[in-house]
Design a protein around this motif. Structure first.
Motif, PDB file in Angstrom:
ATOM      1  N   LEU A   9       0.804  -1.223   0.000  1.00  0.00           N
ATOM      2  CA  LEU A   9       0.000   0.000   0.000  1.00  0.00           C
ATOM      3  C   LEU A   9       0.832   1.265   0.000  1.00  0.00           C
ATOM      4  O   LEU A   9       0.330   2.327  -0.377  1.00  0.00           O
ATOM      5  CB  LEU A   9      -0.929   0.019   1.212  1.00  0.00           C
ATOM      6  CG  LEU A   9      -1.929  -1.125   1.294  1.00  0.00           C
ATOM      7  CD1 LEU A   9      -2.790  -0.976   2.526  1.00  0.00           C
ATOM      8  CD2 LEU A   9      -2.792  -1.185   0.056  1.00  0.00           C
ATOM      9  N   ALA A  94      -5.106  -5.782  -3.632  1.00  0.00           N
ATOM     10  CA  ALA A  94      -3.908  -4.938  -3.537  1.00  0.00           C
ATOM     11  C   ALA A  94      -2.785  -5.600  -4.314  1.00  0.00           C
ATOM     12  O   ALA A  94      -2.332  -6.688  -3.968  1.00  0.00           O
ATOM     13  CB  ALA A  94      -3.506  -4.734  -2.081  1.00  0.00           C
ATOM     14  N   LEU A  99      -5.123  -0.965  -6.640  1.00  0.00           N
ATOM     15  CA  LEU A  99      -5.688  -1.080  -5.301  1.00  0.00           C
ATOM     16  C   LEU A  99      -7.192  -0.916  -5.429  1.00  0.00           C
ATOM     17  O   LEU A  99      -7.658   0.047  -6.052  1.00  0.00           O
ATOM     18  CB  LEU A  99      -5.110   0.014  -4.387  1.00  0.00           C
ATOM     19  CG  LEU A  99      -5.731   0.169  -3.003  1.00  0.00           C
ATOM     20  CD1 LEU A  99      -5.445  -1.070  -2.152  1.00  0.00           C
ATOM     21  CD2 LEU A  99      -5.173   1.418  -2.316  1.00  0.00           C
TER      22      LEU A  99
END
Length: 103
Positions: A9, A94, A99
């Motif tokens: 992330l 992800a 995402l």
């Protein structure tokens, strides 16, 4: 519910609304080519656990908010600084270049 690693992330993600579905929002890395748009929401997740969110404002000037972020059982927890409420977003995918978050 899948578990995701924080390193997937980290970085700046830009909303690719053209790819959204009825129940998911799609974000792409900031260097991903996207068509022109009046404004796009972006989320930057930093390795130190802080985040920066930028979204188009009412007069086309971006508005920003900051806070801390963490991953808890497949959910992205955003603790905003100041008086902003906390949010939990369900991550549905992800990858290095994509995402997805449940709407």
């Amino acid at each position: 519910m899948a578990g995701y690693e924080q390193h997937l992330l980290q970085g700046r993600w830009v909303h690719s609304h053209e790819e959204d579905t009825d129940d998911e929002m799609v974000f792409r890395p900031a260097d991903h080519p996207l068509p022109p748009a009046r404004g796009r929401t972006s989320l930057e997740f930093r390795p130190d656990g802080t985040y920066l969110e930028s979204a188009p404002g009412p007069v086309d000037v971006p508005e920003s908010s900051t806070g801390s972020w963490s991953l808890e059982a497949g959910r992205l927890v955003l603790e905003a600084a100041g008086n902003e409420p906390s949010r939990e977003l369900e991550i549905t995918g992800a990858e290095d270049d994509r995402l997805t978050i449940r709407k």
